[in-house]
Design a protein around this motif. Sequence first.
Motif, PDB file in Angstrom:
ATOM      1  N   PRO A 173       0.815  -1.226   0.000  1.00  0.00           N
ATOM      2  CA  PRO A 173       0.000   0.000   0.000  1.00  0.00           C
ATOM      3  C   PRO A 173       0.842   1.267   0.000  1.00  0.00           C
ATOM      4  CG  PRO A 173      -0.894  -1.579   1.556  1.00  0.00           C
ATOM      5  CD  PRO A 173       0.413  -2.157   1.085  1.00  0.00           C
ATOM      6  N   GLU A 174       1.913   1.306   0.810  1.00  0.00           N
ATOM      7  CA  GLU A 174       2.746   2.507   0.865  1.00  0.00           C
ATOM      8  C   GLU A 174       3.545   2.704  -0.420  1.00  0.00           C
ATOM      9  OE1 GLU A 174       2.774  -0.250   2.765  1.00  0.00           O
ATOM     10  OE2 GLU A 174       4.573  -0.295   4.038  1.00  0.00           O
ATOM     11  N   VAL A 175       3.860   1.620  -1.096  1.00  0.00           N
ATOM     12  CA  VAL A 175       4.545   1.710  -2.388  1.00  0.00           C
ATOM     13  C   VAL A 175       3.581   2.211  -3.453  1.00  0.00           C
ATOM     14  CG1 VAL A 175       5.700   0.369  -4.195  1.00  0.00           C
ATOM     15  CG2 VAL A 175       6.232  -0.066  -1.785  1.00  0.00           C
ATOM     16  N   LEU A 176       2.363   1.705  -3.426  1.00  0.00           N
ATOM     17  CA  LEU A 176       1.339   2.175  -4.368  1.00  0.00           C
ATOM     18  C   LEU A 176       1.025   3.644  -4.138  1.00  0.00           C
ATOM     19  CD1 LEU A 176      -0.623   1.480  -6.625  1.00  0.00           C
ATOM     20  CD2 LEU A 176      -2.271   0.744  -4.884  1.00  0.00           C
ATOM     21  N   ALA A 177       1.029   4.078  -2.879  1.00  0.00           N
ATOM     22  CA  ALA A 177       0.780   5.490  -2.564  1.00  0.00           C
ATOM     23  C   ALA A 177       1.867   6.370  -3.164  1.00  0.00           C
ATOM     24  CB  ALA A 177       0.701   5.685  -1.050  1.00  0.00           C
ATOM     25  N   THR A 178       3.107   5.896  -3.097  1.00  0.00           N
ATOM     26  CA  THR A 178       4.214   6.644  -3.701  1.00  0.00           C
ATOM     27  C   THR A 178       4.043   6.727  -5.203  1.00  0.00           C
ATOM     28  OG1 THR A 178       5.770   6.062  -1.942  1.00  0.00           O
ATOM     29  CG2 THR A 178       6.712   6.629  -4.085  1.00  0.00           C
ATOM     30  N   TYR A 179       3.690   5.598  -5.825  1.00  0.00           N
ATOM     31  CA  TYR A 179       3.473   5.569  -7.276  1.00  0.00           C
ATOM     32  C   TYR A 179       2.398   6.580  -7.672  1.00  0.00           C
ATOM     33  CZ  TYR A 179       2.364   3.731 -11.915  1.00  0.00           C
ATOM     34  OH  TYR A 179       2.137   3.610 -13.268  1.00  0.00           O
ATOM     35  N   SER A 195      14.187  -7.321 -10.514  1.00  0.00           N
ATOM     36  CA  SER A 195      12.856  -7.067 -11.056  1.00  0.00           C
ATOM     37  C   SER A 195      11.946  -6.569  -9.945  1.00  0.00           C
ATOM     38  CB  SER A 195      12.286  -8.356 -11.664  1.00  0.00           C
ATOM     39  OG  SER A 195      11.014  -8.121 -12.238  1.00  0.00           O
ATOM     40  N   GLY A 196      11.373  -5.391 -10.121  1.00  0.00           N
ATOM     41  CA  GLY A 196      10.611  -4.743  -9.066  1.00  0.00           C
ATOM     42  C   GLY A 196       9.411  -5.517  -8.568  1.00  0.00           C
ATOM     43  N   HIS A 197       8.686  -6.184  -9.452  1.00  0.00           N
ATOM     44  CA  HIS A 197       7.435  -6.812  -9.023  1.00  0.00           C
ATOM     45  C   HIS A 197       7.666  -8.067  -8.189  1.00  0.00           C
ATOM     46  CE1 HIS A 197       6.793 -10.359 -11.795  1.00  0.00           C
ATOM     47  NE2 HIS A 197       7.788  -9.769 -12.422  1.00  0.00           N
ATOM     48  N   LYS A 198       8.934  -8.490  -8.027  1.00  0.00           N
ATOM     49  CA  LYS A 198       9.236  -9.613  -7.150  1.00  0.00           C
ATOM     50  C   LYS A 198       9.395  -9.172  -5.696  1.00  0.00           C
ATOM     51  CE  LYS A 198       9.667 -12.393 -10.751  1.00  0.00           C
ATOM     52  NZ  LYS A 198       8.745 -13.477 -11.069  1.00  0.00           N
ATOM     53  N   PHE A 199       9.439  -7.846  -5.451  1.00  0.00           N
ATOM     54  CA  PHE A 199       9.557  -7.379  -4.067  1.00  0.00           C
ATOM     55  C   PHE A 199       8.598  -6.233  -3.777  1.00  0.00           C
ATOM     56  CE2 PHE A 199      13.203  -5.735  -6.516  1.00  0.00           C
ATOM     57  CZ  PHE A 199      13.099  -4.363  -6.351  1.00  0.00           C
ATOM     58  N   HIS A 200       7.363  -6.397  -4.254  1.00  0.00           N
ATOM     59  CA  HIS A 200       6.239  -5.516  -3.903  1.00  0.00           C
ATOM     60  C   HIS A 200       6.288  -4.141  -4.561  1.00  0.00           C
ATOM     61  CE1 HIS A 200       4.939  -8.518  -1.029  1.00  0.00           C
ATOM     62  NE2 HIS A 200       6.160  -8.543  -0.524  1.00  0.00           N
ATOM     63  N   ALA A 201       7.020  -4.012  -5.650  1.00  0.00           N
ATOM     64  CA  ALA A 201       6.968  -2.809  -6.482  1.00  0.00           C
ATOM     65  C   ALA A 201       6.016  -3.070  -7.648  1.00  0.00           C
ATOM     66  CB  ALA A 201       8.368  -2.457  -6.986  1.00  0.00           C
ATOM     67  N   PRO A 202       5.686  -2.048  -8.424  1.00  0.00           N
ATOM     68  CA  PRO A 202       4.799  -2.278  -9.571  1.00  0.00           C
ATOM     69  C   PRO A 202       5.472  -3.149 -10.627  1.00  0.00           C
ATOM     70  CG  PRO A 202       4.910   0.057  -9.002  1.00  0.00           C
ATOM     71  CD  PRO A 202       5.994  -0.626  -8.234  1.00  0.00           C
ATOM     72  N   ARG A 203       4.684  -3.710 -11.489  1.00  0.00           N
ATOM     73  CA  ARG A 203       5.216  -4.455 -12.631  1.00  0.00           C
ATOM     74  C   ARG A 203       5.750  -3.478 -13.662  1.00  0.00           C
ATOM     75  NH1 ARG A 203       0.113  -8.676 -13.271  1.00  0.00           N
ATOM     76  NH2 ARG A 203      -0.025  -9.137 -11.041  1.00  0.00           N
ATOM     77  N   GLU A 246      11.772   7.617 -19.035  1.00  0.00           N
ATOM     78  CA  GLU A 246      11.819   6.820 -17.809  1.00  0.00           C
ATOM     79  C   GLU A 246      10.438   6.718 -17.158  1.00  0.00           C
ATOM     80  OE1 GLU A 246      15.740   9.055 -18.341  1.00  0.00           O
ATOM     81  OE2 GLU A 246      13.588   9.535 -18.419  1.00  0.00           O
ATOM     82  N   ASN A 247      10.140   5.540 -16.649  1.00  0.00           N
ATOM     83  CA  ASN A 247       8.875   5.272 -15.942  1.00  0.00           C
ATOM     84  C   ASN A 247       9.047   5.769 -14.505  1.00  0.00           C
ATOM     85  OD1 ASN A 247       6.495   4.313 -14.877  1.00  0.00           O
ATOM     86  ND2 ASN A 247       6.813   2.187 -15.498  1.00  0.00           N
ATOM     87  N   LEU A 248       9.013   7.086 -14.335  1.00  0.00           N
ATOM     88  CA  LEU A 248       9.380   7.695 -13.064  1.00  0.00           C
ATOM     89  C   LEU A 248       8.532   7.217 -11.882  1.00  0.00           C
ATOM     90  CD1 LEU A 248      11.264   9.693 -11.643  1.00  0.00           C
ATOM     91  CD2 LEU A 248       9.579  11.491 -12.144  1.00  0.00           C
ATOM     92  N   PRO A 249       7.211   7.161 -11.978  1.00  0.00           N
ATOM     93  CA  PRO A 249       6.441   6.699 -10.819  1.00  0.00           C
ATOM     94  C   PRO A 249       6.835   5.288 -10.374  1.00  0.00           C
ATOM     95  CG  PRO A 249       4.991   7.749 -12.416  1.00  0.00           C
ATOM     96  CD  PRO A 249       6.317   7.593 -13.084  1.00  0.00           C
ATOM     97  N   ALA A 250       7.026   4.400 -11.333  1.00  0.00           N
ATOM     98  CA  ALA A 250       7.394   3.020 -10.997  1.00  0.00           C
ATOM     99  C   ALA A 250       8.807   2.948 -10.439  1.00  0.00           C
ATOM    100  CB  ALA A 250       7.259   2.130 -12.229  1.00  0.00           C
ATOM    101  N   ILE A 251       9.715   3.755 -10.969  1.00  0.00           N
ATOM    102  CA  ILE A 251      11.097   3.758 -10.490  1.00  0.00           C
ATOM    103  C   ILE A 251      11.162   4.224  -9.034  1.00  0.00           C
ATOM    104  CG2 ILE A 251      13.310   4.958 -10.734  1.00  0.00           C
ATOM    105  CD1 ILE A 251      12.812   4.855 -13.808  1.00  0.00           C
ATOM    106  N   VAL A 252      10.480   5.310  -8.741  1.00  0.00           N
ATOM    107  CA  VAL A 252      10.487   5.840  -7.370  1.00  0.00           C
ATOM    108  C   VAL A 252       9.811   4.846  -6.420  1.00  0.00           C
ATOM    109  CG1 VAL A 252       9.739   7.724  -5.877  1.00  0.00           C
ATOM    110  CG2 VAL A 252      10.543   8.223  -8.191  1.00  0.00           C
TER     111      VAL A 252
END
Length: 382
Positions: free
Chosen positions: A14-20, A199-207, A238-244
């Motif tokens: 949830p906190e990662v999605l909020a950042t995105y 790969s971000g989506h393996k540790f709770h980041a966006p795909r 760059e996919n800035l929201p996903a990177i951050v």
Amino acid sequence: MIYFDNSATTKVLPEVLATYTKVSQDIWGNPSSLHKLGENAFDLLEQARQQIATLLGCQSDEVFFTSGGTESDNWALKGTALEKRIYGKHLITTAVEHPAVINSMKQLEKLGFEVTYLPVDQNGRIALADLKQALRKDTILVSVMAVNNEVGTIQPITEIAEILQGYPKIHFHVDAVQAIGKVETSFIMNERVDLVTLSGHKFHAPRGVGVLYKKRGRKLAPLITGGGQEKNLRSSTENLPAIVAMAKALRLLLADQAKNVALEAQIKEKLYTHLKQYDKMTLFSGNDASFAPHILCFAIAGVRGETIVHAFEDKGIYLSTTSACSSKKGQVSSTLHAMNVDEKIATSAVRVSLDEQNTLAQADEFIAVFDELYQKFLKINS
């Protein structure tokens, strides 16, 4: 619902999605633009790069953003091959790599490169003697995954690095997609390792976002050309929201790594201890330090993997038939095939993969459901 398929993908925190969401709404300028909106976006991009570099223990100019693990693997292999082909066309990998590596190697073979696929033992681990024997004067790359995505085998990365100290011109690539947050970061980021895939989506980041670590001084040909982003090595806005968001997810992952790994190991041990008592059970994953704490691969003789998966799904428990990349294709696990597992057993294999959001109570529920289903499978096959 019990989700035991975290090696396929993880739920965005949830906190990662909020950042995105916040970055998408507030910092929507193009990092390449000259105006203030662009400068704000660029500054945030570089802050994320520095944060990831600090977490990995490297320099910020060694962190490159990609669309995920598959692209990072492709870039590491093909970029090395294109850049260093004048020095040699021999590449070395293992027989148990992710399809992103295996299929890239197959494509490079069609382009005139020669690939040695190192065999593995019954635990899915390579022999260092085989690697030493495979090295040649024209070898330009060695690519070995840190943790196998199907059975959880940890490869001897430290020992491989020691061998390659004597071959400083060879690129050493490590696919660490399944390893980050599960083993010590220093194990992955060995000083002799030149390229690392995350790969971000393996540790709770966006795909759709990942990292390629490239050691300073190592040359890599770009695969995507265009506007010159990522130091002219990986063009595309760059996919800035996903990177951050990925930077935040990585920070959260590593902050509690010891606690998380201990919990995953406890859950795995509980499951392993229970499953191994059954006569028709084959366990492909070990329960010692040579295997990752979050992956448990097993088979029930005479019951196809997809049958097991759907039976558990009906009970609200989600697992997979080994690699998610091959599960819908009905293919036998490439890792189990390389481990010389009989095809009749290999087609029965399923994988439980854990993360820190799983609990011991979920393990108890899994065991109760397993006991019920096992008896049903026995009746059907009797």
